[in-house]
Structure formats: structure tokens, C-alpha cells
Design a protein around this motif. Structure first.
Motif, PDB file in Angstrom:
ATOM      1  N   PRO A  65     -60.548  23.560   9.221  1.00 53.48           N
ATOM      2  CA  PRO A  65     -59.651  24.042   8.161  1.00 53.48           C
ATOM      3  C   PRO A  65     -58.343  23.254   8.050  1.00 53.48           C
ATOM      4  O   PRO A  65     -57.726  22.907   9.059  1.00 53.48           O
ATOM      5  CB  PRO A  65     -59.387  25.493   8.577  1.00 53.48           C
ATOM      6  CG  PRO A  65     -60.593  25.888   9.349  1.00 53.48           C
ATOM      7  CD  PRO A  65     -61.000  24.657  10.102  1.00 53.48           C
ATOM      8  N   THR A  67     -55.911  24.674   6.239  1.00 54.08           N
ATOM      9  CA  THR A  67     -54.915  25.687   5.896  1.00 54.08           C
ATOM     10  C   THR A  67     -54.649  26.625   7.066  1.00 54.08           C
ATOM     11  O   THR A  67     -55.421  26.693   8.035  1.00 54.08           O
ATOM     12  CB  THR A  67     -55.370  26.556   4.698  1.00 54.08           C
ATOM     13  OG1 THR A  67     -56.304  27.541   5.157  1.00 54.08           O
ATOM     14  CG2 THR A  67     -55.987  25.714   3.605  1.00 54.08           C
ATOM     15  N   ASP A  68     -53.558  27.393   6.933  1.00 55.15           N
ATOM     16  CA  ASP A  68     -53.281  28.492   7.863  1.00 55.15           C
ATOM     17  C   ASP A  68     -53.779  29.813   7.261  1.00 55.15           C
ATOM     18  O   ASP A  68     -53.247  30.866   7.557  1.00 55.15           O
ATOM     19  CB  ASP A  68     -51.787  28.560   8.200  1.00 55.15           C
ATOM     20  CG  ASP A  68     -50.923  28.823   6.972  1.00 55.15           C
ATOM     21  OD1 ASP A  68     -51.472  29.018   5.858  1.00 55.15           O
ATOM     22  OD2 ASP A  68     -49.685  28.839   7.103  1.00 55.15           O
ATOM     23  N   LYS A  69     -54.793  29.706   6.420  1.00 57.66           N
ATOM     24  CA  LYS A  69     -55.407  30.815   5.681  1.00 57.66           C
ATOM     25  C   LYS A  69     -54.543  31.283   4.515  1.00 57.66           C
ATOM     26  O   LYS A  69     -54.887  32.243   3.837  1.00 57.66           O
ATOM     27  CB  LYS A  69     -55.726  31.998   6.602  1.00 57.66           C
ATOM     28  CG  LYS A  69     -56.663  31.647   7.741  1.00 57.66           C
ATOM     29  CD  LYS A  69     -56.852  32.819   8.689  1.00 57.66           C
ATOM     30  CE  LYS A  69     -57.665  32.412   9.903  1.00 57.66           C
ATOM     31  NZ  LYS A  69     -57.742  33.480  10.909  1.00 57.66           N
ATOM     32  N   GLN A  70     -53.449  30.554   4.259  1.00 55.25           N
ATOM     33  CA  GLN A  70     -52.617  30.823   3.088  1.00 55.25           C
ATOM     34  C   GLN A  70     -52.337  29.548   2.298  1.00 55.25           C
ATOM     35  O   GLN A  70     -52.325  29.566   1.067  1.00 55.25           O
ATOM     36  CB  GLN A  70     -51.287  31.465   3.505  1.00 55.25           C
ATOM     37  CG  GLN A  70     -51.401  32.889   4.014  1.00 55.25           C
ATOM     38  CD  GLN A  70     -50.047  33.491   4.346  1.00 55.25           C
ATOM     39  OE1 GLN A  70     -49.036  32.782   4.499  1.00 55.25           O
ATOM     40  NE2 GLN A  70     -50.006  34.809   4.474  1.00 55.25           N
ATOM     41  N   ASN A  98     -61.017  24.615   3.497  1.00 53.83           N
ATOM     42  CA  ASN A  98     -61.449  24.986   4.837  1.00 53.83           C
ATOM     43  C   ASN A  98     -62.939  24.719   4.983  1.00 53.83           C
ATOM     44  O   ASN A  98     -63.736  25.084   4.124  1.00 53.83           O
ATOM     45  CB  ASN A  98     -61.154  26.459   5.127  1.00 53.83           C
ATOM     46  CG  ASN A  98     -59.664  26.747   5.161  1.00 53.83           C
ATOM     47  OD1 ASN A  98     -58.849  25.864   5.411  1.00 53.83           O
ATOM     48  ND2 ASN A  98     -59.295  27.993   4.906  1.00 53.83           N
ATOM     49  N   ARG A 358     -57.407  33.543  17.898  1.00 49.99           N
ATOM     50  CA  ARG A 358     -57.218  33.113  16.504  1.00 49.99           C
ATOM     51  C   ARG A 358     -55.934  33.687  15.910  1.00 49.99           C
ATOM     52  O   ARG A 358     -55.538  34.806  16.215  1.00 49.99           O
ATOM     53  CB  ARG A 358     -58.415  33.544  15.663  1.00 49.99           C
ATOM     54  CG  ARG A 358     -59.734  32.931  16.109  1.00 49.99           C
ATOM     55  CD  ARG A 358     -60.906  33.511  15.335  1.00 49.99           C
ATOM     56  NE  ARG A 358     -62.180  33.139  15.922  1.00 49.99           N
ATOM     57  CZ  ARG A 358     -62.884  32.050  15.604  1.00 49.99           C
ATOM     58  NH1 ARG A 358     -62.412  31.234  14.670  1.00 49.99           N
ATOM     59  NH2 ARG A 358     -64.039  31.801  16.185  1.00 49.99           N
ATOM     60  N   GLU A 360     -53.361  34.947  12.770  1.00 48.86           N
ATOM     61  CA  GLU A 360     -53.382  35.676  11.507  1.00 48.86           C
ATOM     62  C   GLU A 360     -52.943  34.736  10.383  1.00 48.86           C
ATOM     63  O   GLU A 360     -52.344  33.673  10.634  1.00 48.86           O
ATOM     64  CB  GLU A 360     -52.450  36.892  11.580  1.00 48.86           C
ATOM     65  CG  GLU A 360     -52.906  37.966  12.556  1.00 48.86           C
ATOM     66  CD  GLU A 360     -54.257  38.551  12.195  1.00 48.86           C
ATOM     67  OE1 GLU A 360     -54.479  38.815  10.993  1.00 48.86           O
ATOM     68  OE2 GLU A 360     -55.096  38.715  13.110  1.00 48.86           O
ATOM     69  N   PRO A 361     -53.224  35.082   9.121  1.00 46.88           N
ATOM     70  CA  PRO A 361     -52.812  34.220   8.007  1.00 46.88           C
ATOM     71  C   PRO A 361     -51.317  33.895   8.048  1.00 46.88           C
ATOM     72  O   PRO A 361     -50.485  34.760   8.312  1.00 46.88           O
ATOM     73  CB  PRO A 361     -53.160  35.051   6.774  1.00 46.88           C
ATOM     74  CG  PRO A 361     -54.320  35.895   7.211  1.00 46.88           C
ATOM     75  CD  PRO A 361     -54.030  36.239   8.657  1.00 46.88           C
TER      76      PRO A 361
END
Length: 451
Positions: A65, A67-70, A98, A358, A360-361
């Protein structure tokens, strides 16, 4: 081992370089392009005939990925490379940042263009063979073996992106390797491509990933006909029409710094790929009955060897604390992906999840510049999976997006060091380095605001 002494002889030496980068993987490509972008005369030395390392020669089928999920956090050259890959793959959504599939042939050309457009000189099929260092920690020259024989090359600053930290280690830098108690390293994986796959049944049949308890890979691992398939590691991506790239299985006990161990691992990896294809034909015939093993990687996928001791060792505690640093040159949000030893391969999911830790976003941690500066060496920087980190964090910082941003930072720092009156990579003004990286698009929030 017996000793052999060479007769004294002189070698031709090319001393026209400001920066020499050893290793043309993701970190090496961005390091060389970054240094050349600053006007440094830059030579990139690569042992194979291809740039890109794991994403090209090793056939790793997807990017970890970005991204940092955002949001994308591996920016600068890294983001540019990713988006060029996406633009050339019609089946990939333009916002799939991702686990983006990799077309290895396309990525080879992207890296070629990156370095040549920046003004880098590339030397393929050229292997680092020796390092000459003085008593003050200055590398005086490196010896390269190529079709031209043995030749010495000299630069103001050297960037070790060899993956195994060959240059830094041979120059005398301290390093750690593997587990502190056992010395065991993460297993390797020999990636491969299967083509002529029935895509309808691949997409609509059981999901192949081992996390799906209904995946046929569990039956494959339990089938005594296929003795090399002993776990359910089966990451896979669609890399082209009817073509699936597999990052599957493990080769345990391989040491990339030992040529005999590596050779044995490559041969085992090729046997594994053949078994895996035949096991899919048997256990997932609707999709794979007509499949063809078209290629295995020319490089084995190596996750771990040497970790150089730098001015700072990034630790698991830093990762858990989401720590920021005043001299950070990158942010990272990838999980602690330390592949299990052979004895651990059946670890329960809750325990494995705890180990991976892991985020968090929106969460990430910093990577300090001091992780790129080997103790005791004045004109050497490191970037890639060999940076100064403990074993747990190396499982996170070793992946390609992180290597891209570390390489860009190392290349810029090398150019800056080479412009100083007294060359010392440890003495770089990291505020200036960070500011210049930000100007090139790097994601480096103010330290107070980066938690």
C-alpha cells in the motif's frame, strides 16, 4: 577456507563521479535520480541487466500500500512511479493505490526513463566486488567486476542500495543479521506468472488468498503429492489478460549473502512454482486447467539479510508509539510484516494479528535520516531494506514504497554532502534536507502535527 594472495597490480580507475549508487532496485533508482536531479554526476551500478529489483526481476506482482488508508504518504518520485504504472494498466482503477498490480515489463521502462531523464549514467551487469576504505571511514574506491574486467570507481559519496548492504558491510560498518537468538532470517519467496487462466472462474471462484478458509490453497498445502507446498501463503494479482502473478509459498533457510544457499533456494523456488501450477490444476481446475507457467523471477524474493547499525536504530517501540523525529525523511504506515519461520507457520490468527500491530487509518511513524547513516563511515549512505532498524521494524520498512521514498532522500542527501567542503554524510543539515524533499512533493508533516 584456504587463502589466496593476488599479485600486486594496478587497475584502471574512473574518478569522475560525485555520487555512485550501488544497486538498481526501487531505492537505488530513486537515489540515483534524486542525486542527478541536483546536478551531481551520478553513476548507478546494477548487477543484472534490469532496474527495479523485486518489482521487475523478481516478479513481485503488486505494490504494498501507498496510503495510510486515507491518503498517499509515499509521495515524490514514489507517487509518480505508482501513477505511471496505473496509467499503463487498463484493468486497474486510477485510484487503486493499495496492492496495485505490477506489469513488470512496463515497470522496467518506467525506471529506465526515471534515471535517464534525470541524467544518471547506468552500468548494467556490473558487480560490486571489493571496497577500499581508509582509517578515517572514507571509502576511497570500489572495485567493480564486469565484462571489462576489474575496474576501480571513485566518488565523493556512495549510496548503498544493494539490499544486502554489501558496500557498507565490506567497508567495515557494523551490522545485525536475522533473529538475535537464532540468526534465522525471514523466508524468501520465488514469485512467478501463470497465463492462460480462465479469468471468469478465477474472479468468481474461491478467493485464493490463504486468509480465506475455503480457498483451494489449503487443500493444496495438505496434498502429499506437492511436498513443497506446506503453508497457505498465496498472494496473487491480475497483471494482464489471463495472467496472474503469484507471490506464493516460502523458501526457508536461504541466505542471500551466501551464493551456495541462494543457488539452492532458486532451484527450490522453480520446483515450487511448477508444483503450485499443477496443484491449482488439480484443486481449482475451472480456472487453472489450461494454465501455463510462463515465467519465474530471475531474482529470488529476499526479505531480510544485513541491517546496518546507523546513528539511530529504529525500533518496534518507535513503531508502536507512532513516533516522530525532527530529522525524519519519510513516513511509514506498513504493518510489521515479518514472515513466519518454518516452526511458526501455523501461528493462530489472533497471535499473528498482535505481532503485525497494524495501524488505524491516518496513522504512521517517521523514519529518521540517522537510520541512513552507517556508524564509522563518513561518505556512505544506505537506503532500502538494509537501513538501521531492529528486526521487527525491518519487516515494515523493507517493502518497495518505503524504499522509494528512502532512496529519494538518500540521493538528495548524497548530493548535498558532495557539495560540502568537508564531506560527512552525518553532518547534513536535516532541516534543509527535509525542506528540499518537501519542495519535491515528499509527505513530511511538521513534526508537532504528524501524530
Amino acid at each position: 577456507m584456504a587463502q589466496y594472495t593476488f599479485k600486486p597490480r594496478e587497475l584502471d580507475m574512473d574518478d569522475s563521479w560525485d555520487v555512485i549508487v550501488v544497486g538498481g532496485g526501487p531505492a537505488g533508482c530513486t537515489a540515483a535520480a534524486s542525486a542527478a536531479r541536483e546536478g551531481a554526476r551520478t553513476l548507478l551500478i546494477e548487477a543484472t541487466g534490469i532496474l527495479g529489483g523485486m518489482g521487475t526481476s523478481a516478479l513481485v506482482p503488486a505494490w504494498c500500500p501507498f496510503t495510510d488508508k486515507q491518503k498517499i504518504i509515499y509521495r515524490g518520485m514514489g507517487e509518480t512511479i505508482l501513477k505511471k504504472c496505473i496509467a499503463g494498466m487498463p484493468h486497474v482503477a486510477e485510484d487503486q493505490f493499495n496492492w496495485t498490480p505490477i506489469d513488470a515489463e512496463q515497470l522496467k521502462r518506467i525506471y529506465d526513463d526515471l534515471v535517464t531523464d534525470a541524467g544518471v549514467t547506468v552500468m548494467f551487469h556490473s558487480v560490486l566486488s571489493a571496497v577500499d576504505v581508509d582509517d578515517q571511514g572514507n571509502v576511497q574506491a570500489i572495485i567493480i567486476s564486469s565484462k571489462a574486467g576489474l575496474t576501480a570507481y571513485k566518488a565523493k559519496v556512495y549510496v548503498d542500495c544493494s539490499g544486502d548492504a554489501d558496500l557498507a558491510a565490506w567497508a567495515g560498518a557494523e551490522f545485525q543479521k536475522g533473529d538475535e537468538q537464532t540468526g534465522e532470517m525471514q523466508p524468501g519467496t520465488h514469485c512467478f506468472l501463470l497465463t492462460n487462466v480462465d479469468m471468469y472462474h478465477h474472479n468468481h471462484g474461491p478467493w485464493l488468498h490463504g486468509s480465506n478458509q475455503n480457498s483451494p490453497v489449503h487443500k493444496m498445502a495438505a496434498d502429499p503429492e506437492f511436498d513443497l507446498i506446506i503453508d497457505a501463503h498465496a498472494c496473487n494479482n491480475i497483471v494482464g489478460p489471463g495472467t496472474i502473478g503469484f507471490n506464493a509459498g516460502h523458501v526457508w533457510g536461504v541466505d542471500n549473502t551466501d551464493p551456495f544457499s541462494l543457488s539452492k533456494g532458486l532451484m527450490q523456488g522453480r520446483r515450487f512454482a511448477d508444483q503450485f501450477q499443477r496443484a491449482l490444476v488439480k484443486h481449482h481446475p475451472k480456472a487453472y486447467a489450461g494454465s501455463f507457467l510462463v515465467s519465474t523471477g530471475s531474482l529470488l524474493g529476499i526479505r531480510e539479510t544485513r541491517r546496518i547499525i546507523g546513528d539511530y536504530i529504529l525500533t518496534r517501540d518507535d513503531y508502536i508509539a507512532r513516533r516522530s523525529f525532527p530529522d525524519e525523511i519519510a513516513r511509514n504506515s506498513y504493518y510489521l510484516d515479518v514472515h513466519l519461520s518454518k516452526s511458526e507457520k501455523d501461528m493462530a490468527e489472533p497471535e499473528l494479528d498482535k505481532r503485525c500491530a497494524r495501524y488505524e487509518p491516518g496513522e504512521s511513524h517517521g523514519i529518521p535520516y540517522r537510520c541512513l547513516t552507517p556508524k564509522g563511515l563518513k561518505n556512505v549512505l544506505i537506503a532500502g531494506r538494509c537501513i538501521s532498524a531492529d528486526r521487527a521494524v525491518q519487516g515494515s520498512t523493507r517493502v518497495m514504497p518505503v524504499c522509494l521514498v528512502m532512496g529519494e532522500a538518500a540521493g538528495l542527501a548524497a548530493a548535498m554532502a558532495g557539495q560540502a567542503q568537508s564531506i560527512d554524510t552525518h553532518a547534513i543539515d536535516t532541516n534543509d534536507l527535509r525542506s528540499r524533499l518537501q519542495a519535491y512533493g515528499a509527505y513530511l508533516p511538521k513534526v508537532d502535527d504528524s501524530q
